[in-house]
Scaffold this motif. Structure first.
Motif, PDB file in Angstrom:
ATOM      1  N   THR A  56       0.756  -1.256  -0.055  1.00  0.00           N
ATOM      2  CA  THR A  56      -0.079   0.078   0.088  1.00  0.00           C
ATOM      3  C   THR A  56       0.728   1.120   0.166  1.00  0.00           C
ATOM      4  N   GLY A  57       0.193   2.263  -0.301  1.00  0.00           N
ATOM      5  CA  GLY A  57       1.111   3.749  -0.307  1.00  0.00           C
ATOM      6  C   GLY A  57       1.674   3.669  -1.675  1.00  0.00           C
ATOM      7  N   THR A  58       2.396   5.049  -1.660  1.00  0.00           N
ATOM      8  CA  THR A  58       3.219   5.409  -2.870  1.00  0.00           C
ATOM      9  C   THR A  58       4.635   6.208  -2.651  1.00  0.00           C
ATOM     10  N   VAL A  59       5.397   5.832  -3.520  1.00  0.00           N
ATOM     11  CA  VAL A  59       6.828   6.560  -3.268  1.00  0.00           C
ATOM     12  C   VAL A  59       6.864   7.376  -4.414  1.00  0.00           C
ATOM     13  N   ARG A  60       7.060   8.673  -4.288  1.00  0.00           N
ATOM     14  CA  ARG A  60       7.214   9.619  -5.358  1.00  0.00           C
ATOM     15  C   ARG A  60       8.613  10.321  -5.513  1.00  0.00           C
ATOM     16  N   LEU A  61       9.182  10.320  -6.734  1.00  0.00           N
ATOM     17  CA  LEU A  61      10.421  11.012  -7.010  1.00  0.00           C
ATOM     18  C   LEU A  61       9.992  12.287  -7.729  1.00  0.00           C
ATOM     19  N   ALA A  62      10.126  13.458  -7.298  1.00  0.00           N
ATOM     20  CA  ALA A  62       9.847  14.630  -8.190  1.00  0.00           C
ATOM     21  C   ALA A  62       8.186  14.574  -8.399  1.00  0.00           C
ATOM     22  N   GLY A  63       7.559  13.906  -7.794  1.00  0.00           N
ATOM     23  CA  GLY A  63       6.332  13.781  -7.895  1.00  0.00           C
ATOM     24  C   GLY A  63       5.690  12.788  -8.830  1.00  0.00           C
ATOM     25  N   ASP A  64       6.435  11.929  -9.411  1.00  0.00           N
ATOM     26  CA  ASP A  64       6.162  10.659 -10.128  1.00  0.00           C
ATOM     27  C   ASP A  64       6.224   9.429  -9.477  1.00  0.00           C
ATOM     28  N   ASP A  65       5.208   8.818  -9.408  1.00  0.00           N
ATOM     29  CA  ASP A  65       5.143   7.641  -8.726  1.00  0.00           C
ATOM     30  C   ASP A  65       6.255   6.336  -9.144  1.00  0.00           C
ATOM     31  N   ALA A  66       7.289   6.237  -8.191  1.00  0.00           N
ATOM     32  CA  ALA A  66       8.451   5.560  -8.702  1.00  0.00           C
ATOM     33  C   ALA A  66       8.336   4.047  -9.084  1.00  0.00           C
ATOM     34  N   TRP A  67       6.928   3.559  -8.998  1.00  0.00           N
ATOM     35  CA  TRP A  67       6.661   2.314  -9.427  1.00  0.00           C
ATOM     36  C   TRP A  67       5.850   2.260 -10.668  1.00  0.00           C
ATOM     37  N   ARG A  68       5.767   3.458 -11.154  1.00  0.00           N
ATOM     38  CA  ARG A  68       4.893   3.447 -12.547  1.00  0.00           C
ATOM     39  C   ARG A  68       5.918   3.975 -13.425  1.00  0.00           C
ATOM     40  N   LEU A  69       7.370   4.476 -12.929  1.00  0.00           N
ATOM     41  CA  LEU A  69       8.299   4.936 -14.065  1.00  0.00           C
ATOM     42  C   LEU A  69       9.048   3.699 -14.454  1.00  0.00           C
ATOM     43  N   PRO A  70       9.620   3.699 -15.766  1.00  0.00           N
ATOM     44  CA  PRO A  70      10.473   2.587 -16.093  1.00  0.00           C
ATOM     45  C   PRO A  70      11.661   2.649 -15.187  1.00  0.00           C
ATOM     46  N   PRO A  71      11.995   1.241 -14.834  1.00  0.00           N
ATOM     47  CA  PRO A  71      13.437   1.015 -14.143  1.00  0.00           C
ATOM     48  C   PRO A  71      14.607   1.830 -14.467  1.00  0.00           C
ATOM     49  N   ARG A  72      14.792   1.788 -15.904  1.00  0.00           N
ATOM     50  CA  ARG A  72      15.900   2.812 -16.041  1.00  0.00           C
ATOM     51  C   ARG A  72      15.758   4.454 -15.766  1.00  0.00           C
ATOM     52  N   GLU A  73      14.799   4.881 -15.680  1.00  0.00           N
ATOM     53  CA  GLU A  73      14.424   6.251 -15.311  1.00  0.00           C
ATOM     54  C   GLU A  73      14.661   6.288 -13.835  1.00  0.00           C
ATOM     55  N   VAL A  74      14.289   5.437 -13.113  1.00  0.00           N
ATOM     56  CA  VAL A  74      14.347   5.255 -11.649  1.00  0.00           C
ATOM     57  C   VAL A  74      15.948   5.259 -11.300  1.00  0.00           C
ATOM     58  N   ALA A  75      16.829   4.430 -12.071  1.00  0.00           N
ATOM     59  CA  ALA A  75      18.031   4.384 -11.907  1.00  0.00           C
ATOM     60  C   ALA A  75      18.882   5.521 -12.331  1.00  0.00           C
ATOM     61  N   ARG A  76      18.266   6.358 -13.165  1.00  0.00           N
ATOM     62  CA  ARG A  76      18.851   7.759 -13.535  1.00  0.00           C
ATOM     63  C   ARG A  76      18.499   8.680 -12.409  1.00  0.00           C
ATOM     64  N   ARG A  77      17.490   8.870 -11.793  1.00  0.00           N
ATOM     65  CA  ARG A  77      17.063   9.639 -10.649  1.00  0.00           C
ATOM     66  C   ARG A  77      17.703   9.157  -9.293  1.00  0.00           C
ATOM     67  N   VAL A  78      17.911   7.853  -9.115  1.00  0.00           N
ATOM     68  CA  VAL A  78      18.308   7.478  -7.820  1.00  0.00           C
ATOM     69  C   VAL A  78      19.468   6.560  -7.774  1.00  0.00           C
ATOM     70  N   ALA A  79      20.438   7.065  -7.113  1.00  0.00           N
ATOM     71  CA  ALA A  79      21.893   6.284  -6.843  1.00  0.00           C
ATOM     72  C   ALA A  79      21.704   5.600  -5.712  1.00  0.00           C
TER      73      ALA A  79
END
Ligand SMILES: Nc1ncnc2c1ncn2[C@@H]1O[C@H](COP(=O)(O)OP(=O)(O)OP(=O)(O)O)[C@@H](O)[C@H]1O
Length: 266
Positions: A56-79
């Motif tokens: 349950t719940g959401t994780v947001r990176l700059a407002g985008d749901d991290a679990w709806r972003l492509p994994p590569r995009e999450v890898a670009r945003r999060v080290a």
């Protein structure tokens, strides 16, 4: 890039170990996650860097749901720098650090002169230039930790997640790592066991207990003797650092050894 966790619950092995955790880390701020062994710090971080999906719940990176972003995009945003970051690499140090550039390329073979320059500079920043041509697997724990920090740095992400980053590090490099990370200007979330390092370097502290965020705020407000006793079951005294006045916590061993879950008798 801000990071927001909104009522995140995560289960592992069929058991919920993070319960409705909510956190907000503003762009460029440094949040320390503290709590007893098994309180859910690593699990919460895994939900943040998209390894364990919250139920349950959401994780947001700059407002985008991290679990709806492509994994590569999450890898670009999060080290990420974790305890288990690839101790089994059969690669030289330079190549391990180059892996940090992967999210910016389609795959192997994309190493540009800029990538190599970034890698060299990152190794220099973490004091590991001399290790560049050594096999990663043959390094000491602290040397590996430095190399993995270099790998995180070359990722040029706007969010940095660190799971007990100072493990294995000598005191000089513990301080250097915290200073270096604090100076990057990226949003940082770090699980830390050393409450004094957390007090000295974090803008905010979240205390996890039994998978729940029980305190959240600036170190001065959160790392009080009462909270420390309540959560960790140890007696603490709050002092001031002679340089800069940040909180400095001294522990007494005059309390009986108890787990935080047991009743304390005065
Ligand atoms: N893969 C797994 N399977 C089953 N249980 C797990 C798994 N990973 C973690 N847990 C359990 O989840 C709980 C939270 O673990 P987690 O590693 O998140 O805690 P932590 O606060 O990071 O602990 P530590 O300070 O000891 O590193 C613990 O009870 C742990 O045993």
């Amino acid at each position: 890039m801000n990071v927001v966790l909104d009522r995140v619950s995560v289960a592992v092995g069929g058991r919920t170990v993070v319960h409705e955790a909510s956190l907000r880390v503003e762009s460029g701020r440094f949040l320390g996650l503290v709590g007893p062994n098994g309180s859910g710090k690593s699990t919460l971080l895994r939900a943040l860097y998209r390894v364990l999906r919250p139920h349950t719940g959401t994780v947001r990176l700059a407002g985008d749901d991290a679990w709806r972003l492509p994994p590569r995009e999450v890898a670009r945003r999060v080290a990420v720098l974790t305890q288990e970051s690839g101790t089994d690499f059969d690669l030289d140090v330079l190549d391990v650090v180059l892996l940090g550039r992967l999210p910016h390329h389609g795959g192997f073979g994309g190493d540009s002169a800029r990538d190599l320059a970034l890698v060299r500079r990152a190794l220099e920043r973490v004091g590991a230039s001399a290790l560049a041509d050594r096999p990663f697997a043959a390094l000491s724990g602290g040397e590996r930790q430095r190399v993995l920090l270099a790998r995180a740095l070359v990722q040029e992400s706007q969010v940095l997640v660190l799971d007990e980053p100072t493990n294995h590090l000598d005191i000089a490099f513990q301080l250097e790592l915290m200073r270096l990370v604090g100076g990057l200007g990226v949003t940082t979330v770090a699980a830390l066991h050393d409450l004094n390092l957390a007090a000295a370097h974090c803008d905010e502290i979240a205390v996890l207990r039994d998978g729940r965020v029980t305190a959240l705020g600036p170190p001065d407000d959160v790392l009080t003797p009462e909270v420390i006793h309540d959560v960790f079951g140890v007696r603490a005294h709050l002092l001031r650092h002679p340089v800069g006045g940040r909180p400095l916590i001294a522990f007494s061993d005059d309390t009986p050894v108890v787990t935080p879950h047991q009743e304390h008798t005065p």
